[in-house]
Structure formats: structure tokens, C-alpha cells
Write a protein that holds these residues in place. Sequence first.
Motif, mmCIF file in Angstrom:
data_model
loop_
_atom_site.group_PDB
_atom_site.id
_atom_site.type_symbol
_atom_site.label_atom_id
_atom_site.label_comp_id
_atom_site.label_asym_id
_atom_site.label_seq_id
_atom_site.Cartn_x
_atom_site.Cartn_y
_atom_site.Cartn_z
ATOM 1 N N ALA A 166 8.328 33.291 3.390
ATOM 2 C CA ALA A 166 8.384 34.412 4.325
ATOM 3 C C ALA A 166 7.228 35.377 4.093
ATOM 4 N N MET A 167 7.030 36.234 5.058
ATOM 5 C CA MET A 167 5.990 37.264 4.933
ATOM 6 C C MET A 167 6.333 38.210 3.792
ATOM 7 N N SER A 168 5.371 39.013 3.396
ATOM 8 C CA SER A 168 5.559 39.908 2.257
ATOM 9 C C SER A 168 6.552 41.017 2.568
ATOM 10 N N VAL A 169 7.118 41.584 1.521
ATOM 11 C CA VAL A 169 8.033 42.712 1.672
ATOM 12 C C VAL A 169 7.330 43.880 2.360
ATOM 13 N N ALA A 170 6.083 44.093 2.026
ATOM 14 C CA ALA A 170 5.333 45.196 2.636
ATOM 15 C C ALA A 170 5.228 45.014 4.148
ATOM 16 N N ASN A 171 4.962 43.793 4.595
ATOM 17 C CA ASN A 171 4.858 43.540 6.032
ATOM 18 C C ASN A 171 6.204 43.691 6.728
ATOM 19 N N ILE A 172 7.256 43.215 6.075
ATOM 20 C CA ILE A 172 8.599 43.373 6.655
ATOM 21 C C ILE A 172 8.915 44.851 6.848
ATOM 22 N N ASN A 173 8.667 45.643 5.811
ATOM 23 C CA ASN A 173 8.950 47.077 5.895
ATOM 24 C C ASN A 173 8.074 47.773 6.918
ATOM 25 N N GLU A 174 6.865 47.272 7.111
ATOM 26 C CA GLU A 174 5.984 47.856 8.119
ATOM 27 C C GLU A 174 6.559 47.646 9.524
ATOM 28 N N TYR A 175 7.096 46.460 9.769
ATOM 29 C CA TYR A 175 7.740 46.200 11.062
ATOM 30 C C TYR A 175 8.945 47.121 11.263
ATOM 31 N N MET A 176 9.731 47.294 10.217
ATOM 32 C CA MET A 176 10.907 48.159 10.336
ATOM 33 C C MET A 176 10.504 49.620 10.522
ATOM 34 N N ASN A 177 9.415 50.022 9.884
ATOM 35 C CA ASN A 177 8.922 51.393 10.072
ATOM 36 C C ASN A 177 8.518 51.628 11.521
ATOM 37 N N LYS A 178 7.880 50.621 12.120
ATOM 38 C CA LYS A 178 7.465 50.758 13.523
ATOM 39 C C LYS A 178 8.681 50.822 14.438
ATOM 40 N N LEU A 179 9.677 50.003 14.149
ATOM 41 C CA LEU A 179 10.908 50.054 14.940
ATOM 42 C C LEU A 179 11.575 51.417 14.812
ATOM 43 N N SER A 180 11.628 51.930 13.597
ATOM 44 C CA SER A 180 12.229 53.239 13.369
ATOM 45 C C SER A 180 11.447 54.339 14.087
ATOM 46 N N SER A 181 10.124 54.210 14.108
ATOM 47 C CA SER A 181 9.287 55.207 14.803
ATOM 48 C C SER A 181 9.582 55.212 16.295
ATOM 49 N N LEU A 182 9.825 54.029 16.853
ATOM 50 C CA LEU A 182 10.171 53.941 18.271
ATOM 51 C C LEU A 182 11.475 54.671 18.555
ATOM 52 N N PHE A 183 12.470 54.475 17.692
ATOM 53 C CA PHE A 183 13.744 55.153 17.881
ATOM 54 C C PHE A 183 13.611 56.662 17.662
ATOM 55 N N ASN A 184 12.755 57.074 16.738
ATOM 56 C CA ASN A 184 12.520 58.511 16.546
ATOM 57 C C ASN A 184 11.973 59.137 17.822
ATOM 58 N N TRP A 185 11.063 58.403 18.480
ATOM 59 C CA TRP A 185 10.531 58.884 19.762
ATOM 60 C C TRP A 185 11.667 59.003 20.796
ATOM 61 N N ALA A 186 12.559 58.005 20.820
ATOM 62 C CA ALA A 186 13.661 58.022 21.779
ATOM 63 C C ALA A 186 14.600 59.201 21.528
ATOM 64 N N VAL A 187 14.795 59.546 20.246
ATOM 65 C CA VAL A 187 15.621 60.707 19.917
ATOM 66 C C VAL A 187 14.974 61.980 20.434
ATOM 67 N N LYS A 188 13.665 62.127 20.220
ATOM 68 C CA LYS A 188 12.953 63.327 20.691
ATOM 69 C C LYS A 188 12.998 63.453 22.213
ATOM 70 N N GLU A 189 12.979 62.293 22.887
ATOM 71 C CA GLU A 189 13.037 62.302 24.348
ATOM 72 C C GLU A 189 14.471 62.398 24.867
ATOM 73 N N GLU A 190 15.436 62.531 23.944
ATOM 74 C CA GLU A 190 16.856 62.670 24.264
ATOM 75 C C GLU A 190 17.406 61.457 25.002
ATOM 76 N N LEU A 191 16.817 60.288 24.706
ATOM 77 C CA LEU A 191 17.338 59.044 25.265
ATOM 78 C C LEU A 191 18.510 58.527 24.443
ATOM 79 N N ILE A 192 18.493 58.846 23.139
ATOM 80 C CA ILE A 192 19.589 58.507 22.230
ATOM 81 C C ILE A 192 19.822 59.699 21.320
ATOM 82 N N HIS A 193 20.947 59.701 20.637
ATOM 83 C CA HIS A 193 21.296 60.839 19.779
ATOM 84 C C HIS A 193 20.940 60.612 18.318
ATOM 85 N N ARG A 194 20.764 59.343 17.912
ATOM 86 C CA ARG A 194 20.417 59.073 16.519
ATOM 87 C C ARG A 194 19.565 57.807 16.429
ATOM 88 N N ASN A 195 18.910 57.664 15.312
ATOM 89 C CA ASN A 195 18.033 56.517 15.071
ATOM 90 C C ASN A 195 18.819 55.441 14.330
#
Length: 323
Positions: free
Chosen positions: A48-77
Amino acid sequence: MAFAAISRDACRGVLAVLRKLPPNARKRWPDLSPREVAAQAEKQGVEAMSVANINEYMNKLSSLFNWAVKEELIHRNPACGLRIVETQMARDKRLPFAMWQLQRIFDAPVYRGCRNDENGYACQGKNRPRRARFWIPLIALWGGLRQGEICQMLTSDVREIDGILCFVVSATEGDGKRLKTAASYRVVPVHPELLRIGLAKYVDDRRRAKDERLFPDLSEDSLGLYSGKFSKWFARFLISCDAISDRTCFHAFRHRFRDGLREAKIDRDVALTLGGWTTSPGAGAVADSYGQGYSPKLLYGAISTITYPGLDLSHLHTQPIDG
């Protein structure tokens, strides 16, 4: 699926798939979904890919949800904090090349005189070709560039900026190049040792030959990477010159370069900029806009102070360049 319908369990499912995905999964199995690729990779025992790369993908996913929270599309990440805990310290993963390894590498026939730099690279001979196998390890040691960054370089990526010969590490749409992170875009002045060995002449020779690629003897592998075949050769090369050791591979040049920056007491921001490890305030990504960040003159002054006491490359300074 609407943002609000994505649960934390669904995000855990994404992490579970990522933990089984190998590097370059899309290129290896272009017609399969990520879940199908993960299952196929697990079945075939593909690493499998490295732990660092896996966490980088999850960080990007989390950043997307953070944006959605700021835009009031969802209430939590729902992906907040989901990542793999790194249990191994970075310094324990790979080691820099020890001095005895560097001495054996640069005393090998490909640097002292070999039959040829193809199948005869490990056999002593009268030929001293200077092509990819000669230059790439030297550039990694004295410039800190990643293997992939060097192998994919175009002749136009080595040019004078403000009177200083530099490597311009960049990638633009359509040029076939790829970089690891945004911070990888950078300008790295050519170290004086590389100039003494004759890199400027090599680049001029490639231009006169109208070569688009800096190393025209390299070809793409099945994944479209110019570094793939070279990487396999370098692993064999380390064995041939008896320089192999646990936890060292080509990337050990980059670790040694980082130690060289520390030992030269280079300012941390400057060091990180040279290595493309980060883009700090004031450093900037300077590969495509030379007016930002540190000047080539300042970077050249810094990189010029790097030395490797005990490593003598004087036998390369006056070597004739064959074809």
C-alpha cells in the motif's frame, strides 16, 4: 450524495480503502473503482501507499468538509481527526548515506572508468560516459532534488537566472512532469561542485543536440514515469559497488543533503525552500515567478556552503565527456 448525508462511518470507510490502495493505483488499474483496486491489491499482496500519503488524502477530505461547514452546508466535519497514527519516527524510516557508502558509489567504475554505462557499468574499462547514470546521483547529493524531479527534467529546466545557473523544478499541464507537493515548485542553484564536474557543459551539449529532455537516454516505464527504470537500476548499482545497507536507497541522497544544510548552519527557511519541504512566508514558490521569495544569489550563497568532508570527487573534475 449530499454533504449532509455523509456520515463519519462513511469517512472511516474511505480511510479503510486508502489503507489498501497502492501507489499509482489509477494507472495500474484504470478501469476499477477504488474499492475494487483495494481488494485486488490486497489479494495480490501489493504494498500500500505510505502512511504519509494516506494521511494527506484524509487531510484534503477533511479540508473539503471544513469548507462545507463554513458555507453552512453541514453542521460538522465527519472526517475531522481521521488519520493513521504514525508509530515510526521519520528519522527511523530511512537513513542518509554514510560516508563509506558515498565513497564506494563515486569510486565505482561508472565514475572511474567502465566498459559502458549500460550492461557494463560495473565492469572496469576505459570509457567514461556522462549520461543519466552518471549525473543523477551527483545532482541528488549536491542539489537535494528527488529522483523523480531529476529524471523528468527538460533541458530548459536548467537555465541562468540573474546570472546563476539553476535547476527550475516545475510542472505545467501538458509537459508530462509531476511534482509531489506545491512546495516542490522551486529554484535550486547548481552547486559549485557540479559546475567543477562539468554540468554546464553537459547541458550545453544537450542543447546543441536539440535534446528536449535533460537525460534523453531515459525512457518512460509502464506508469509513464522516467524514474521507474532508473530506480530499479540504482538498486542493482548499490549492490554492485557494495554500498547497500539497511534503510538506505536513492532517497538517502536527499537525507544526506538535509544533513549537509544543517551542518552548514543554513537558515531553516532557506534550507526548507532549497529542498522543497515547505513554502514558508517570504520563501514563496519561485519556480515560475522569480521575483518572489529568496533570490537565486542568496540561495546560491547558501547551497555553496554545503560540503561533505571525506568525500573526494577530484577524479571527476577533469574527466573527458564521452558522447
